[in-house]
Design an enzyme around this catalytic site. Structure first.
Site, mmCIF file in Angstrom:
data_model
loop_
_atom_site.group_PDB
_atom_site.id
_atom_site.type_symbol
_atom_site.label_atom_id
_atom_site.label_comp_id
_atom_site.label_asym_id
_atom_site.label_seq_id
_atom_site.Cartn_x
_atom_site.Cartn_y
_atom_site.Cartn_z
ATOM 1 N N MET A 60 0.633 -8.614 -1.511
ATOM 2 C CA MET A 60 -0.677 -9.398 -1.659
ATOM 3 C C MET A 60 -0.990 -9.748 -2.924
ATOM 4 S SD MET A 60 -2.515 -6.687 0.869
ATOM 5 C CE MET A 60 -3.948 -7.686 0.792
ATOM 6 N N ASP A 92 1.144 -7.014 3.160
ATOM 7 C CA ASP A 92 2.016 -5.794 3.268
ATOM 8 C C ASP A 92 1.403 -4.635 3.981
ATOM 9 O OD1 ASP A 92 1.036 -5.378 0.950
ATOM 10 O OD2 ASP A 92 2.808 -5.382 -0.343
#
Length: 486
Positions: A78, A232
């Site tokens: 991210m 994720d």
């Protein structure tokens, strides 16, 4: 029918090929380098991600009928800033989630714009890893590159863009940019203005299981559709069945996360936990520590020069647990949740001539566990009664660490039968998006299974309660020192 999950991690990309029952038939991965231009900076070349993804995709589709591949989901690291120019060329290396260069910009956002306004605009405050501070840094320090920007995206969205030609982002990953109004699920006009960027530069927003487009013909996957995917942590939560109000997932990976799913949007009064959209269409709270299993890897491999973690832990027995005299602060790269302090650093406290190697190894495992509990303590403020959690990540492979964490938190920890991390969550999202399952909830109830669990021991929990209360005194005492010695 086949489904592909792509997990674009910090050190490698991993692809999974699954059948419609969630059985993993093949895996393929490719590593790529990190770039550290200066101390505290962390970058990667997006071209390396793409080269690795294409190579792994070729490997995973060898000797199968590609017409049977129905869906692809991508999960990814991210917060990273990827910027393209008018020719769709990458302008500069991506600035990653663990990059710490934006201290000045975070200070500006939190103290000049103000935390209250940021929370009003986005549901969150500024952290060094978030994307918006990186954009402000770029504007100030690389104005020529800033002026070239035509598209802004996150790492996994760059892969989706090259697969489909669609500039898209899902709500879970967008939540970590500090540019999304999380509660209303739209780009924040106020934050875009603060960062001097337009909505036209931003990707179109989708739910994680929504199809954004079809794979380009050049990849020869004639019936494969691509879903928006997820950040994720949200994808990993899907892969562990962490959907529904109050469900929890803990990850002991390079970083550490406490992920608590919620049916409704909520924030704590000082925004010490992230309030993000979830990949199931709802919301979640998340505490993120920057160094978790990486603390153990650092101490074992770089300091002790031993890569057999089990060997280092074998002399630690039950009598040692809860009775260690050494404390460890796991802030090797500063820290996010819940202290939000880029100056914080790792500390061993309590060393003496009697200290043994195993005491320090144990202190590292305990220190990470205590830091995870810090986020749990914030979650309790919402009235959440968390009695159990899934546990995933590389650190979860250690029986000793599992036992420590279960007793530090005082909850049952569940270990899945198969744990494929964010890649499995991406597979599930692809299954839902292409119609195999009607909802994420129904998919995870069918596809996730618990293999074993760890129950806390009341006596050991009491010992760790005392140690945790002592641990909590260390950071406040050193906070001013960290700032003065940087």
């Amino acid at each position: 029918m086949f489904y592909i999950g792509i997990d674009l991690g910090t050190s490698s990309v991993k692809l999974l090929l699954s059948d419609e029952k969630g059985n993993i038939l093949k895996t393929a991965s490719r590593e790529y380098p990190l770039i550290f231009p200066r101390e505290g900076w962390s970058e990667q070349d997006p071209a390396e991600w793409w080269r690795g993804t294409k190579a792994a995709l070729r490997e995973i589709t060898e000797n199968i009928d590609t017409a049977l591949i129905k869906g692809i989901g991508v999960a990814g690291q991210m917060h990273g800033l990827v910027i393209l120019d008018e020719n769709d060329e990458v302008i500069r290396p991506a600035i990653l989630w663990n990059d710490g260069r934006t201290e000045k910009e975070v200070e500006y956002l939190n103290n000049i714009i103000g935390k209250e306004k940021l929370s009003q605009y986005t549901g969150n405050i500024a952290f060094a890893g978030f994307t918006a501070p990186k954009i402000l840094w770029l504007k100030e320090n690389e104005p020529e590159n800033f002026r070239k920007i035509k598209k802004i995206m996150l790492p996994k969205d760059y892969i989706n863009y090259l697969l489909t030609g669609v500039h898209a982002c899902d709500y879970s990953d967008a939540s970590g940019m500090l540019l999304l109004d999380v509660k209303r699920r739209c780009w924040s006009k106020e934050m875009l203005s603060i960062c001097s960027i337009s909505e036209g530069m931003m990707p179109c927003l989708f739910e994680s299981s929504e199809v954004i487009g079809e794979v380009k013909k050049e990849f020869r996957l004639p019936f494969a559709k691509v879903v928006a995917g997820a950040g994720d942590n949200a994808a990993a939560a899907i892969g562990t069945g962490t959907v529904g109000n109050g469900r929890c997932n803990i990850s002991l990976g390079t970083s550490g996360t406490v992920f608590i799913s919620s049916d409704s949007f909520s924030v704590d009064e000082v925004n010490s936990l992230h309030s993000f959209c979830h990949a199931d269409g709802k919301y979640h709270l998340m505490g993120c520590m920057l160094s978790a299993a990486s603390c153990n890897k650092w101490f074992s491999e770089d300091i002790l020069k031993e890569n057999d973690f089990g060997l280092l832990q074998k002399d630690i027995n039950d009598e040692n647990l809860g009775n260690n005299s050494i404390y460890f602060l796991p802030y090797l790269m500063g820290e996010r949740s819940p202290i939000n302090d880029t100056d914080a650093r790792g500390v061993f406290l309590g060393l003496s001539l009697d200290t043994k190697r195993e005491d320090m190894v144990l202190a590292v495992l305990e220190g990470v566990s205590f830091a995870i509990r810090d986020s749990f303590e914030v979650a309790k403020g919402f009235g959440l009664d968390i009695t159990e959690s899934c546990l995933v990540g590389g650190g979860a492979k250690s029986p000793l660490w599992r036992k420590i964490l279960a007793n530090v938190l005082g909850i049952k920890l569940n270990i899945l039968k198969t744990e494929q991390g964010p890649g499995m969550g991406a597979v599930i999202l692809a299954m839902v998006g292409t119609g195999l399952y009607p909802s994420v909830n129904e998919a995870v109830s069918e596809l996730t299974e618990i293999a074993e669990f760890i129950i806390p021991d009341s006596k050991l929990t009491a010992l760790y309660e005392d140690r945790y209360n002592k641990y909590r005194q260390i950071y406040p005492a050193l906070k001013g020192v960290f700032k003065n010695i940087k």
